[in-house]
Design an enzyme around this catalytic site. Structure first.
Site, PDB file in Angstrom:
ATOM      1  N   GLU A  96       0.884  -0.890  -0.133  1.00 27.80           N
ATOM      2  CA  GLU A  96       0.212   0.019  -0.400  1.00 27.80           C
ATOM      3  C   GLU A  96       0.894   0.930  -0.273  1.00 27.80           C
ATOM      4  OE1 GLU A  96      -2.289   1.482  -0.456  1.00 27.80           O
ATOM      5  OE2 GLU A  96      -4.374   0.424   0.516  1.00 27.80           O
ATOM      6  N   ASP A  97       0.432   2.062  -0.361  1.00 22.98           N
ATOM      7  CA  ASP A  97       1.133   3.063  -0.898  1.00 22.98           C
ATOM      8  C   ASP A  97       0.736   4.352   1.262  1.00 22.98           C
ATOM      9  OD1 ASP A  97      -1.728   4.116  -0.923  1.00 22.98           O
ATOM     10  OD2 ASP A  97      -1.357   5.800  -2.142  1.00 22.98           O
ATOM     11  N   ASP A 100      -4.483   4.977   6.538  1.00 24.73           N
ATOM     12  CA  ASP A 100      -4.994   6.214   6.932  1.00 24.73           C
ATOM     13  C   ASP A 100      -6.143   5.845   8.222  1.00 24.73           C
ATOM     14  OD1 ASP A 100      -5.680   8.599   7.236  1.00 24.73           O
ATOM     15  OD2 ASP A 100      -6.814   9.311   6.332  1.00 24.73           O
ATOM     16  N   PHE A 149      -2.411  15.649   4.594  1.00 22.10           N
ATOM     17  CA  PHE A 149      -2.863  14.937   3.203  1.00 22.10           C
ATOM     18  C   PHE A 149      -1.014  15.179   2.306  1.00 22.10           C
ATOM     19  CE2 PHE A 149      -4.555  13.789  -0.701  1.00 22.10           C
ATOM     20  CZ  PHE A 149      -5.293  12.976  -0.373  1.00 22.10           C
ATOM     21  N   ARG A 162       0.582  12.681  -8.707  1.00 26.29           N
ATOM     22  CA  ARG A 162       1.179  10.992  -8.341  1.00 26.29           C
ATOM     23  C   ARG A 162       2.799  11.425  -9.009  1.00 26.29           C
ATOM     24  NH1 ARG A 162      -2.634   7.669  -7.277  1.00 26.29           N
ATOM     25  NH2 ARG A 162      -4.241   8.195  -8.746  1.00 26.29           N
TER      26      ARG A 162
END
Ligand code: IMP
Ligand code: MG
Length: 172
Positions: A96-97, A100, A149, A162
């Protein structure tokens, strides 16, 4: 205008990724895990991680959408691309990046259980700990942040940023 505040440099990311890969290669010595990249956010991290791994691996992708447009998880998670590998009896490493709320990963782990894998571990480049809603075990973590964020290195805000080689804090 949104403001981008530098958080992790190319060099810091590279160090994190190679350190994770070393640990993963040691832990999976003698095995051939299936690396499952979670699209789209993890694609750059996955590509770099793979090139540092010294064990044989297979690679597949799945895709979930949860965020829609915005910076907070909708909690409304949909699987929009299934895995194509038969993972029954296989060692799975989900890549996963960023984690959260944990809702996406919780959903994915439940989905993967249906296929009877031998083991499932999770590797996330970033662990954001402030608003976790589901308790989940993350086996490999690159970096921990409290909140905010983040964009760049695969991470997006409404599909932008990205392509940035570094990771930034996005101030809207
Ligand atoms: P969760 O379900 O709230 O854990 O969110 C997981 C997914 O939301 C991640 O895989 C990302 O794709 C996205 N996400 C969460 N936080 C961020 C962020 O700070 N920047 C970009 N995407 C994020
Ligand atoms: Mg993601």
């Amino acid at each position: 205008m949104p403001e981008l505040i530098p958080m992790l440099s190319k060099e810091e990311i590279d160090k994190m990724v190679s350190t994770l890969a070393l640990q993963i290669s040691l832990d999976y010595d003698g095995r051939t895990p299936v690396i499952l990249g979670v699209l789209k956010g993890a694609f750059i991290f996955l590509a770099d991680l793979l090139r540092y791994l010294t064990i044989p691996v297979e690679v597949d992708f799945l895709r979930v959408s949860s965020y829609g447009a915005g910076t907070s998880s909708s909690g409304n998670i949909r699987l929009t691309k299934e895995i194509e590998t038969n993972i029954a009896g296989r060692d799975i490493l989900v890549v996963e990046d960023i984690i959260d709320t944990g809702l996406t990963l919780n959903f994915l782990l439940n989905y993967l259980k249906n296929f009877d894998p031998l083991s499932v571990r999770v590797c996330s480049l970033i662990n954001k700990i402030e608003v976790r809603k589901k308790k989940i075990k993350i086996d490999y973590i690159g970096h921990v942040v409290q909140q905010g964020f983040l964009v760049g290195y695969g991470l997006d805000y409404n599909e932008s940023y990205r392509n940035l080689p570094e990771i930034y804090h996005l101030k809207l």
